[in-house]
Design a protein around this motif. Structure first.
Motif, PDB file in Angstrom:
ATOM      1  N   TYR A   1      75.178 111.790  70.440  1.00 58.76           N
ATOM      2  CA  TYR A   1      76.614 111.611  70.529  1.00 58.76           C
ATOM      3  C   TYR A   1      77.000 110.210  70.964  1.00 58.76           C
ATOM      4  O   TYR A   1      78.126 109.788  70.792  1.00 58.76           O
ATOM      5  CB  TYR A   1      77.188 112.649  71.501  1.00 58.76           C
ATOM      6  N   ALA A   2      76.057 109.465  71.548  1.00 57.32           N
ATOM      7  CA  ALA A   2      76.390 108.112  71.980  1.00 57.32           C
ATOM      8  C   ALA A   2      76.616 107.188  70.798  1.00 57.32           C
ATOM      9  O   ALA A   2      77.365 106.226  70.882  1.00 57.32           O
ATOM     10  CB  ALA A   2      75.272 107.572  72.864  1.00 57.32           C
ATOM     11  N   ASP A   3      75.957 107.489  69.646  1.00 53.47           N
ATOM     12  CA  ASP A   3      76.079 106.628  68.471  1.00 53.47           C
ATOM     13  C   ASP A   3      77.100 107.152  67.483  1.00 53.47           C
ATOM     14  O   ASP A   3      77.083 106.787  66.317  1.00 53.47           O
ATOM     15  CB  ASP A   3      74.708 106.516  67.776  1.00 53.47           C
TER      16      ASP A   3
ATOM     17  N   TYR B   1      92.362 121.524  81.583  1.00 49.78           N
ATOM     18  CA  TYR B   1      91.628 120.796  82.614  1.00 49.78           C
ATOM     19  C   TYR B   1      90.165 120.695  82.194  1.00 49.78           C
ATOM     20  O   TYR B   1      89.457 121.716  82.146  1.00 49.78           O
ATOM     21  CB  TYR B   1      91.731 121.518  83.958  1.00 49.78           C
ATOM     22  N   PRO B   2      89.670 119.501  81.868  1.00 51.63           N
ATOM     23  CA  PRO B   2      88.223 119.329  81.655  1.00 51.63           C
ATOM     24  C   PRO B   2      87.496 119.349  83.002  1.00 51.63           C
ATOM     25  O   PRO B   2      87.742 118.505  83.870  1.00 51.63           O
ATOM     26  CB  PRO B   2      88.114 117.950  80.986  1.00 51.63           C
ATOM     27  N   LEU B   3      86.627 120.330  83.190  1.00 53.68           N
ATOM     28  CA  LEU B   3      85.885 120.502  84.432  1.00 53.68           C
ATOM     29  C   LEU B   3      84.464 119.977  84.264  1.00 53.68           C
ATOM     30  O   LEU B   3      84.076 119.525  83.177  1.00 53.68           O
ATOM     31  CB  LEU B   3      85.874 121.976  84.841  1.00 53.68           C
ATOM     32  N   GLU B   4      83.695 120.073  85.316  1.00 52.66           N
ATOM     33  CA  GLU B   4      82.326 119.579  85.259  1.00 52.66           C
ATOM     34  C   GLU B   4      81.434 120.469  84.397  1.00 52.66           C
ATOM     35  O   GLU B   4      80.438 119.999  83.853  1.00 52.66           O
ATOM     36  CB  GLU B   4      81.745 119.493  86.679  1.00 52.66           C
ATOM     37  N   ARG B   5      81.807 121.732  84.251  1.00 50.93           N
ATOM     38  CA  ARG B   5      80.965 122.644  83.465  1.00 50.93           C
ATOM     39  C   ARG B   5      81.761 123.454  82.460  1.00 50.93           C
ATOM     40  O   ARG B   5      81.301 124.499  82.008  1.00 50.93           O
ATOM     41  CB  ARG B   5      80.204 123.600  84.393  1.00 50.93           C
TER      42      ARG B   5
ATOM     43  N   VAL C   1      79.905 126.195  74.111  1.00 50.68           N
ATOM     44  CA  VAL C   1      80.497 125.288  73.130  1.00 50.68           C
ATOM     45  C   VAL C   1      79.461 124.929  72.070  1.00 50.68           C
ATOM     46  O   VAL C   1      78.348 124.501  72.396  1.00 50.68           O
ATOM     47  CB  VAL C   1      81.023 124.012  73.818  1.00 50.68           C
ATOM     48  N   ALA C   2      79.838 125.101  70.811  1.00 53.31           N
ATOM     49  CA  ALA C   2      78.984 124.680  69.696  1.00 53.31           C
ATOM     50  C   ALA C   2      79.330 123.268  69.253  1.00 53.31           C
ATOM     51  O   ALA C   2      78.437 122.464  68.978  1.00 53.31           O
ATOM     52  CB  ALA C   2      79.124 125.651  68.520  1.00 53.31           C
ATOM     53  N   SER C   3      80.621 122.930  69.181  1.00 56.61           N
ATOM     54  CA  SER C   3      81.026 121.585  68.758  1.00 56.61           C
ATOM     55  C   SER C   3      82.467 121.343  69.166  1.00 56.61           C
ATOM     56  O   SER C   3      83.235 122.276  69.427  1.00 56.61           O
ATOM     57  CB  SER C   3      80.880 121.416  67.237  1.00 56.61           C
ATOM     58  N   ILE C   4      82.826 120.057  69.216  1.00 53.80           N
ATOM     59  CA  ILE C   4      84.179 119.599  69.516  1.00 53.80           C
ATOM     60  C   ILE C   4      84.687 118.830  68.309  1.00 53.80           C
ATOM     61  O   ILE C   4      83.942 118.067  67.687  1.00 53.80           O
ATOM     62  CB  ILE C   4      84.200 118.691  70.764  1.00 53.80           C
ATOM     63  N   ASN C   5      85.955 119.005  67.976  1.00 51.04           N
ATOM     64  CA  ASN C   5      86.532 118.280  66.840  1.00 51.04           C
ATOM     65  C   ASN C   5      87.891 117.717  67.231  1.00 51.04           C
ATOM     66  O   ASN C   5      88.712 118.410  67.836  1.00 51.04           O
ATOM     67  CB  ASN C   5      86.676 119.210  65.626  1.00 51.04           C
ATOM     68  N   PHE C   6      88.111 116.448  66.905  1.00 46.61           N
ATOM     69  CA  PHE C   6      89.413 115.806  67.075  1.00 46.61           C
ATOM     70  C   PHE C   6      90.102 115.844  65.719  1.00 46.61           C
ATOM     71  O   PHE C   6      89.633 115.215  64.762  1.00 46.61           O
ATOM     72  CB  PHE C   6      89.249 114.366  67.559  1.00 46.61           C
ATOM     73  N   ALA C   7      91.212 116.556  65.633  1.00 45.71           N
ATOM     74  CA  ALA C   7      91.896 116.749  64.355  1.00 45.71           C
ATOM     75  C   ALA C   7      93.293 116.157  64.423  1.00 45.71           C
ATOM     76  O   ALA C   7      93.912 116.082  65.492  1.00 45.71           O
ATOM     77  CB  ALA C   7      91.982 118.239  64.004  1.00 45.71           C
TER      78      ALA C   7
ATOM     79  N   LYS D   1      79.244 114.187  78.752  1.00 43.92           N
ATOM     80  CA  LYS D   1      78.720 115.545  78.920  1.00 43.92           C
ATOM     81  C   LYS D   1      77.748 115.936  77.807  1.00 43.92           C
ATOM     82  O   LYS D   1      77.219 117.050  77.791  1.00 43.92           O
ATOM     83  CB  LYS D   1      79.872 116.557  78.960  1.00 43.92           C
ATOM     84  N   LYS D   2      77.559 115.030  76.831  1.00 44.29           N
ATOM     85  CA  LYS D   2      76.604 115.226  75.731  1.00 44.29           C
ATOM     86  C   LYS D   2      76.919 116.466  74.912  1.00 44.29           C
ATOM     87  O   LYS D   2      76.024 117.215  74.501  1.00 44.29           O
ATOM     88  CB  LYS D   2      75.172 115.297  76.276  1.00 44.29           C
ATOM     89  N   LEU D   3      78.209 116.677  74.668  1.00 43.77           N
ATOM     90  CA  LEU D   3      78.623 117.751  73.772  1.00 43.77           C
ATOM     91  C   LEU D   3      78.643 117.236  72.342  1.00 43.77           C
ATOM     92  O   LEU D   3      78.896 116.056  72.098  1.00 43.77           O
ATOM     93  CB  LEU D   3      80.014 118.266  74.156  1.00 43.77           C
ATOM     94  N   ARG D   4      78.409 118.125  71.397  1.00 46.79           N
ATOM     95  CA  ARG D   4      78.371 117.734  69.990  1.00 46.79           C
ATOM     96  C   ARG D   4      79.784 117.553  69.461  1.00 46.79           C
ATOM     97  O   ARG D   4      80.627 118.425  69.607  1.00 46.79           O
ATOM     98  CB  ARG D   4      77.646 118.797  69.161  1.00 46.79           C
ATOM     99  N   VAL D   5      80.033 116.380  68.866  1.00 43.26           N
ATOM    100  CA  VAL D   5      81.338 116.088  68.286  1.00 43.26           C
ATOM    101  C   VAL D   5      81.239 116.274  66.779  1.00 43.26           C
ATOM    102  O   VAL D   5      80.418 115.639  66.125  1.00 43.26           O
ATOM    103  CB  VAL D   5      81.793 114.656  68.622  1.00 43.26           C
TER     104      VAL D   5
END
Length: 716
Positions: free
Chosen positions: A439-441, A352-356, A373-379, A420-424
């Motif tokens: 992260y928007a670009d 569940y992705p929550l608000e925080r 969270v330091a970073s998110i990765n789609f693998a 949420k401006k998390l680092r991808v």
């Protein structure tokens, strides 16, 4: 001084020192645990006594409250004592007294009970203190009292029990051992199920710990009564409450986060997960009076509560524990629900992705806050193109991998993380702009083939494009590898112009040799072109733009001029302050300054000087560029730097040279490189021919005359 903030402070909890952030304001003292995010707040009006004390290796702050509770914080420096003393005297009028500790090492002394603290004094000076809330059990013997303590899994070394020998007092009316035990038990954190429960829920399905339990809610704890095990959970150990809908829309999860966890043998349960059917309803009569409901709980409860079971339980928990209930926010997945089906390790569940943060149920339950969270990765999921993996890396270096997520959820998750401006984390080729935390670009969004972005397709496209761009350079690489070297025995040219070559070799044979050479080159070219070049191999180093030293620097603003004047003062007022905290403090003071004309005038003068210097610089650059200059081209070094001699009209040519020159002239498709080889071979052949030319008769007579000695007739 309105507030003080310490970024790295230690809080003593059951023998363990927990790292966190401490903020002191005029109204309260707030501590936030760095590990679990738990926030503890102490109101300024509840503080009775504040002490400064020496700890092992550093200094500490001892805060004693009106209700008898004790809070201890460590990790302070010696120079913090003056700041804290000024702060408490300014905000609350309390003096920061220094508490001395006994260092004699005696094991006999006097026991004092002050509030919920047991103090052991040696020669009227405190040797150590024990918060009685850490005591789990107390037993007595003839002249002994034994204290057993709650264990903390985070503590490297735990105190299990402590025994006191109490001398008997024949003159006293009261037994000192029983008096000792009564004082301990009155303040100890011992859960005893006395009285009636506020509410009882029968046969509730529990996923963690697994089974069906009767849940009883008491004012200070929660009791789980099962067929095999019983658990008693203090209300103070509850961190958070979650109410999460199942993906099938027919069930609900009620999650209770615990710290410290409940224990069963060596197993620790950090979460209590209850599962309810949406159709199940309940009618409960709360076991407290109307007066207590209005006075203690401010009318937030009713004497009779009815409705869906999960709603009644969540409302009771919220009021009794005084914690907010977290529910899913704006995220809606592809299925129309906030739940994302996935697997963690070998077990299937829901994320569940929550608000925080993110929470995963149910085996094992995981809660990850965004600040961790330091970073998110789609693998890419192993071999499958219909699913992907969602990797969350925390600042502590732990990576949580949620696998087997449907491909249709990708766009929804990516948009959520971007908002949420998390680092991808992007493992494809990135330029300098994309490596910045904007992260928007992020290039994961770019995709022209599919409706949803595909990071792997984008990476493969980038590699293919760079291979295509480098495809034209393969021939140039081959040419540079095949540089002409006549001295090399392995080269084809050396064999062709060998001195032992037969004179009967025809131009047809040499033409066949040249065609075979072309076939070898073309074969080598195709083999090289087949080699796949990765992006890292073809990437060229970037050249930094050289800065002109003569160009004037930009002027400083009024704010920076003020900071340069006051930096030393701020450092003296706040010794040991970090650069970021110093800049924050400077910004706050700059906002409070009413008259800024002094520094604004200085900034205007600096701006005028800069404009004047920049105009002169541009004029000089323009004047220097108008002078004509002849560009000097760098000549490539050739293998043979000596100029070829001019041949005379009647010079002799060997048959090898004639046949080779005819073969080369007949070949209209030869490139500049082969012409170069022909010229060099021609020079070599002429040198060889000159060495082998027969000498004329006149030259032979001159040599004989020079070599014959003079006779007697000649002397006469």
């Amino acid at each position: 001084m309105d507030f003080l903030e310490f970024p790295d402070v230690l809080q003593e909890v059951r023998g363990a020192m927990n790292h966190g952030r401490l903020k002191l304001t005029s109204t309260s003292i707030v501590f936030k645990n760095s590990k679990n995010g738990k926030v503890e707040q102490i109101q300024a009006g509840d503080i009775d006594l504040v002490n400064w004390m020496r700890l092992a290796g550093d200094f500490g702050l001892r805060i004693f409250l009106n209700n008898g509770q004790l809070h201890r914080f460590g990790g302070f420096k010696e120079n913090d004592q003056e700041k804290l003393s000024k702060f408490f005297s300014h905000t609350s009028g309390k003096s920061l007294q220094e508490k001395q500790l006994s260092l004699k090492g005696w094991n006999w002394g006097t026991v004092r009970f002050t509030g919920s603290v047991l103090s052991f004094d040696v020669d009227r000076v405190t040797a150590y203190e024990i918060p009685l809330s850490n005591v789990s059990h107390c037993t007595t013997a003839k002249n002994e009292v034994t204290l057993e303590f709650h264990q903390n899994d985070d503590a490297a070394v735990s105190l299990m029990e402590l025994r006191f020998h109490v001398p008997s007092d024949a003159a006293g009316d009261q037994d000192p051992i029983e008096a000792f035990r009564d004082n301990v038990m009155s303040k100890a954190n011992i859960i005893q199920a006395t009285g009636d429960a506020i509410a009882t829920f029968k046969e509730v399905q529990c996923l963690t710990p697994r089974g069906r339990y009767d849940i009883k809610l008491f004012p200070t704890f929660i009791q789980l009564h099962g067929k095999t095990f019983d658990y008693k959970i203090p209300m103070t150990t509850v961190l958070r409450l979650f109410l999460l809908p199942h993906k099938d829309q027919r069930q609900m999860f009620f999650v209770v986060s615990l710290d410290p966890p409940i224990k069963q043998g060596q197993t620790r349960y950090h979460f209590l997960i209850l599962q309810f059917n949406n159709e199940d309803e309940v009618l409960i009569e709360v076991g407290i009076s109307e007066k207590e409901i209005n006075d203690k709980y401010e009318g937030k409860l009713q004497k009779e509560m009815s409705g869906p079971t999960f709603e009644v339980m969540s409302k009771l928990m919220k009021v009794l524990i005084q914690r907010k209930i977290t529910v899913p926010g704006s995220f809606i997945g592809n299925s129309g629900t906030p739940a994302v089906s996935c697997s963690y390790k070998a077990a299937a569940g829901f994320m569940y992705p929550l608000e925080r943060g993110f929470i995963y149920v149910h085996k094992p339950p995981i809660h990850i806050r965004f600040e961790e969270v330091a970073s998110i990765n789609f693998a890419r999921s192993g071999g499958s193109t219909r699913s992907f993996d969602f990797e969350v890396e925390t600042r502590s270096g732990v990576i949580h991998t949620f696998s087997s997520i449907e491909k249709e959820e990708y766009g929804k998750l990516f948009d959520f993380i971007t908002n949420k401006k998390l680092r991808v984390k992007n493992r494809g080729p990135m330029n300098k702009k994309e490596q910045q935390p904007s992260y928007a670009d992020d290039e994961l969004v770019d995709s022209d083939v599919e409706d949803e972005p595909d990071v792997y397709l984008a990476r493969v496209k980038a590699e293919a494009k760079e291979r295509d761009d480098d495809g034209g350079d393969v021939s140039s690489d081959d040419e540079s590898d095949e540089s002409f070297n006549p001295g090399d025995s392995g080269s084809e040219v050396a064999e062709e112009y060998d001195s032992n070559a037969s004179s009967s070799s025809s131009s047809d044979e040499e033409g066949g040799d040249s065609s075979s050479n072309k076939e070898k080159k073309s074969k080598k070219h195709t083999e090289k072109s087949k080699k796949a070049k990765t992006v890292s191999e073809t990437r060229k180093p970037r050249k930094k733009k050289e800065r002109d030293e003569n160009k004037p620097k930009r002027p400083q603003s009024a704010y920076f001029l003020w900071v340069n004047e006051n930096r030393d003062r701020l450092k003296k007022e706040h010794p040991g302050i970090s650069v970021t905290d110093l800049s924050k403090r400077a910004g706050e003071e700059w906002k409070e300054i009413k008259s800024k004309t002094k520094w604004e005038k200085m900034a205007e003068e600096a701006k005028k000087d800069y404009d004047k210097a920049l105009a002169e610089y541009k004029a000089n650059v323009k004047g220097s560029s108008s002078i004509p200059s002849t560009p000097v081209k760098k000549e490539k070094k050739s293998t043979n730097s000596k100029p070829s001699p001019q041949k005379s009209p009647g010079s002799f040519k060997s048959k090898e040279y004639i046949s080779s020159s005819e073969g080369s002239s007949s070949d209209n498709e030869s490139d500049e490189k082969s012409k170069e080889k022909g010229k060099q071979a021609k020079v070599k052949a002429e040198k060889k021919v000159k060495k082998e030319e027969p000498k004329s008769s006149e030259e032979e007579e001159e040599e004989e005359a020079a070599s014959t000695p003079a006779t007697s007739d000649d002397n006469d």
